[in-house]
Design a protein around this motif. Structure first.
Motif, PDB file in Angstrom:
ATOM      1  N   TRP A 109       1.766   5.082   6.450  1.00  0.00           N
ATOM      2  CA  TRP A 109       1.136   3.774   6.635  1.00  0.00           C
ATOM      3  C   TRP A 109       1.701   2.785   5.620  1.00  0.00           C
ATOM      4  CZ3 TRP A 109      -1.441   8.383   6.789  1.00  0.00           C
ATOM      5  CH2 TRP A 109      -2.205   8.662   7.935  1.00  0.00           C
ATOM      6  N   ARG A 110       1.937   1.590   6.070  1.00  0.00           N
ATOM      7  CA  ARG A 110       2.379   0.540   5.166  1.00  0.00           C
ATOM      8  C   ARG A 110       1.211  -0.420   4.961  1.00  0.00           C
ATOM      9  NH1 ARG A 110       7.323  -0.798   3.375  1.00  0.00           N
ATOM     10  NH2 ARG A 110       8.462   0.825   4.488  1.00  0.00           N
ATOM     11  N   ILE A 111       1.010  -0.831   3.752  1.00  0.00           N
ATOM     12  CA  ILE A 111      -0.106  -1.745   3.482  1.00  0.00           C
ATOM     13  C   ILE A 111       0.477  -3.024   2.896  1.00  0.00           C
ATOM     14  CG2 ILE A 111      -2.263  -2.039   2.200  1.00  0.00           C
ATOM     15  CD1 ILE A 111      -2.420   1.076   2.146  1.00  0.00           C
ATOM     16  N   SER A 112       0.266  -4.133   3.589  1.00  0.00           N
ATOM     17  CA  SER A 112       0.994  -5.338   3.196  1.00  0.00           C
ATOM     18  C   SER A 112       0.242  -6.218   2.204  1.00  0.00           C
ATOM     19  CB  SER A 112       1.341  -6.158   4.433  1.00  0.00           C
ATOM     20  OG  SER A 112       0.149  -6.451   5.123  1.00  0.00           O
ATOM     21  N   LYS A 113      -1.052  -5.990   2.078  1.00  0.00           N
ATOM     22  CA  LYS A 113      -1.820  -6.851   1.179  1.00  0.00           C
ATOM     23  C   LYS A 113      -1.373  -6.670  -0.264  1.00  0.00           C
ATOM     24  CE  LYS A 113      -4.738  -8.851   3.911  1.00  0.00           C
ATOM     25  NZ  LYS A 113      -4.480 -10.252   4.193  1.00  0.00           N
ATOM     26  N   PRO A 114      -1.314  -7.755  -1.020  1.00  0.00           N
ATOM     27  CA  PRO A 114      -0.919  -7.614  -2.424  1.00  0.00           C
ATOM     28  C   PRO A 114      -1.965  -6.824  -3.209  1.00  0.00           C
ATOM     29  CG  PRO A 114      -1.675  -9.836  -1.963  1.00  0.00           C
ATOM     30  CD  PRO A 114      -1.634  -9.118  -0.656  1.00  0.00           C
ATOM     31  N   ARG A 115      -1.454  -6.044  -4.147  1.00  0.00           N
ATOM     32  CA  ARG A 115      -2.379  -5.266  -4.979  1.00  0.00           C
ATOM     33  C   ARG A 115      -3.097  -6.178  -5.967  1.00  0.00           C
ATOM     34  NH1 ARG A 115       2.067  -2.468  -4.602  1.00  0.00           N
ATOM     35  NH2 ARG A 115       2.863  -3.932  -6.109  1.00  0.00           N
ATOM     36  N   LYS A 116      -4.350  -5.889  -6.197  1.00  0.00           N
ATOM     37  CA  LYS A 116      -5.101  -6.652  -7.197  1.00  0.00           C
ATOM     38  C   LYS A 116      -5.810  -5.659  -8.106  1.00  0.00           C
ATOM     39  CE  LYS A 116      -8.071  -9.141  -4.952  1.00  0.00           C
ATOM     40  NZ  LYS A 116      -8.028  -8.805  -3.540  1.00  0.00           N
ATOM     41  N   ASN A 117      -6.095  -6.087  -9.311  1.00  0.00           N
ATOM     42  CA  ASN A 117      -6.895  -5.229 -10.174  1.00  0.00           C
ATOM     43  C   ASN A 117      -8.301  -5.082  -9.598  1.00  0.00           C
ATOM     44  OD1 ASN A 117      -4.856  -4.691 -11.879  1.00  0.00           O
ATOM     45  ND2 ASN A 117      -5.569  -5.989 -13.558  1.00  0.00           N
ATOM     46  N   ASP A 118      -8.906  -3.939  -9.877  1.00  0.00           N
ATOM     47  CA  ASP A 118     -10.261  -3.619  -9.406  1.00  0.00           C
ATOM     48  C   ASP A 118     -10.357  -3.477  -7.883  1.00  0.00           C
ATOM     49  OD1 ASP A 118     -11.221  -3.586 -11.970  1.00  0.00           O
ATOM     50  OD2 ASP A 118     -11.834  -5.683 -11.924  1.00  0.00           O
ATOM     51  N   SER A 119      -9.218  -3.362  -7.189  1.00  0.00           N
ATOM     52  CA  SER A 119      -9.298  -3.305  -5.730  1.00  0.00           C
ATOM     53  C   SER A 119      -9.889  -1.981  -5.241  1.00  0.00           C
ATOM     54  CB  SER A 119      -7.930  -3.541  -5.087  1.00  0.00           C
ATOM     55  OG  SER A 119      -7.084  -2.465  -5.347  1.00  0.00           O
ATOM     56  N   PHE A 120      -9.922  -0.975  -6.130  1.00  0.00           N
ATOM     57  CA  PHE A 120     -10.545   0.308  -5.785  1.00  0.00           C
ATOM     58  C   PHE A 120     -11.995   0.094  -5.337  1.00  0.00           C
ATOM     59  CE2 PHE A 120     -12.808   4.229  -6.967  1.00  0.00           C
ATOM     60  CZ  PHE A 120     -11.965   5.197  -6.446  1.00  0.00           C
ATOM     61  N   LEU A 121     -12.642  -0.888  -5.973  1.00  0.00           N
ATOM     62  CA  LEU A 121     -14.060  -1.111  -5.699  1.00  0.00           C
ATOM     63  C   LEU A 121     -14.291  -1.974  -4.465  1.00  0.00           C
ATOM     64  CD1 LEU A 121     -15.310  -1.810  -9.328  1.00  0.00           C
ATOM     65  CD2 LEU A 121     -15.656   0.246  -7.959  1.00  0.00           C
ATOM     66  N   LYS A 122     -13.276  -2.718  -4.087  1.00  0.00           N
ATOM     67  CA  LYS A 122     -13.456  -3.626  -2.961  1.00  0.00           C
ATOM     68  C   LYS A 122     -12.173  -3.642  -2.149  1.00  0.00           C
ATOM     69  CE  LYS A 122     -15.613  -8.092  -2.059  1.00  0.00           C
ATOM     70  NZ  LYS A 122     -14.905  -8.269  -0.807  1.00  0.00           N
ATOM     71  N   LEU A 123     -12.141  -2.755  -1.149  1.00  0.00           N
ATOM     72  CA  LEU A 123     -10.937  -2.652  -0.330  1.00  0.00           C
ATOM     73  C   LEU A 123     -10.837  -3.856   0.596  1.00  0.00           C
ATOM     74  CD1 LEU A 123     -10.956   1.117   0.749  1.00  0.00           C
ATOM     75  CD2 LEU A 123      -9.787   0.068  -1.190  1.00  0.00           C
ATOM     76  N   THR A 124      -9.598  -4.258   0.893  1.00  0.00           N
ATOM     77  CA  THR A 124      -9.399  -5.297   1.906  1.00  0.00           C
ATOM     78  C   THR A 124      -9.633  -4.650   3.277  1.00  0.00           C
ATOM     79  OG1 THR A 124      -7.079  -4.735   2.180  1.00  0.00           O
ATOM     80  CG2 THR A 124      -7.594  -6.390   0.509  1.00  0.00           C
ATOM     81  N   ASP A 125      -9.744  -5.486   4.304  1.00  0.00           N
ATOM     82  CA  ASP A 125      -9.943  -4.942   5.654  1.00  0.00           C
ATOM     83  C   ASP A 125      -8.793  -4.014   6.026  1.00  0.00           C
ATOM     84  OD1 ASP A 125     -12.238  -6.320   5.843  1.00  0.00           O
ATOM     85  OD2 ASP A 125     -11.456  -7.928   7.123  1.00  0.00           O
ATOM     86  N   GLU A 126      -7.585  -4.431   5.657  1.00  0.00           N
ATOM     87  CA  GLU A 126      -6.407  -3.631   5.996  1.00  0.00           C
ATOM     88  C   GLU A 126      -6.463  -2.258   5.304  1.00  0.00           C
ATOM     89  OE1 GLU A 126      -2.717  -5.259   4.689  1.00  0.00           O
ATOM     90  OE2 GLU A 126      -1.556  -4.025   6.085  1.00  0.00           O
ATOM     91  N   GLN A 127      -6.795  -2.270   4.001  1.00  0.00           N
ATOM     92  CA  GLN A 127      -6.893  -1.007   3.257  1.00  0.00           C
ATOM     93  C   GLN A 127      -7.979  -0.117   3.859  1.00  0.00           C
ATOM     94  OE1 GLN A 127      -7.549  -2.837  -0.560  1.00  0.00           O
ATOM     95  NE2 GLN A 127      -5.431  -2.556  -1.221  1.00  0.00           N
TER      96      GLN A 127
END
Ligand code: ATP
Ligand code: MG
Length: 249
Positions: free
Chosen positions: A215-233
């Protein structure tokens, strides 16, 4: 920067994996997921030049990897630090064997920066026996990063840590990644971690194992993203879980 072609390995009669092909561009984080025993650690060890594959090759910047080198940094779940050196000197050891030749001032400045980003400045004079597991793992990661490897391999590096420390280390990896040109491969059982950190997730499965899905995930990585995934993630996470459930993995 990294190319892997037709890798296979067996131990005795047992073929662990075969026909593994993939490549990694500079500035890319790839997560490898898959069931226990599928061959993830073995794959990382081959990439690091620690063990030899039965077929295929690994090239880093167009050179075949035949033995371990300072170009490839490796952090295992069982962190390794030198008990007789304090935090600062542990990190400086990384530089000693690293790719860059730094003078004393440069080495000092770089160590300071690493200590700061790993939140270890106030602990720099402590010895490993005085540190918690999370702190030790941060020291081990900083020491590996101090060697300025072109490629960083992480094998379940945050497995034993509490959530807050785990997120701190995710942020450290993100910050370091943004600062340098390192490619990163991370093996993890935590799917949430895989989708929040990586640009690409590779699923190893089968007997012998192969790359079953990617799977490829195009959204840019952000800090603390573990706690709040994007829709794509979130979507990729669900697909990975489904693949594991369907027995693809
Ligand atoms: N040196 C070795 N000699 C023989 N068999 C080995 C050796 N190293 C690994 N194996 C076997 O190869 C398989 C893959 O092991 P590996 O450690 O790569 O799995 P893994 O995917 O990392 O698992 P885990 O998620 O539990 O860490 C296992 O069946 C293991 O028993
Ligand atoms: Mg493993």
């Amino acid at each position: 920067m990294l190319q892997i072609s037709n890798l296979s390995i067996r131990f005795g009669e047992k073929v662990i994996f075969e026909s593994i092909d993939f490549s990694l561009t500079q500035k890319e984080i790839v997560a490898i997921v898959g069931k226990s025993g599928v061959g993830k650690t073995t794959l990382l060890k081959i990439i690091a030049g620690l063990i030899k594959a039965n077929t295929g090759w690994v090239k880093l910047n167009n050179e075949v990897v035949e033995r371990p080198s300072s170009k490839i940094g490796l952090v295992f779940q069982e962190y390794f630090v030198f008990p007789w050196l304090n935090v600062e000197r542990n990190i400086m050891t990384g530089m000693k064997y690293g790719q860059e030749k730094l003078n004393k001032d440069e080495a000092g400045a770089k160590t300071h920066k690493l200590l700061q980003s790993a939140d270890l400045l106030t602990d720099k004079d402590k010895y490993p026996s005085e540190l918690s597991g999370g702190m030790l793992q941060r020291v081990a990661i900083c020491r590996t990063l101090a060697a300025n490897p072109s490629l960083l391999l992480l094998d379940e590096p945050f497995g034993a840590l509490d959530l807050v420390t785990r997120i701190k280390l995710h942020n450290l990896i993100n910050d370091i990644f943004n600062l340098t040109q390192q490619g990163i491969i991370i093996v993890t059982h935590n799917i949430n971690e895989a989708v929040s950190l990586a640009d690409r997730v590779i699923l190893l499965s089968g007997k012998p194992a192969h790359i079953a899905k990617e799977w490829r995930i195009s959204k840019p990585r952000k800090n603390d993203s573990f706690l709040k995934l994007t829709d794509e993630q979130d979507n990729v996470l669900e697909e990975i879980l489904k693949s594991l459930d369907d027995g693809v993995a």
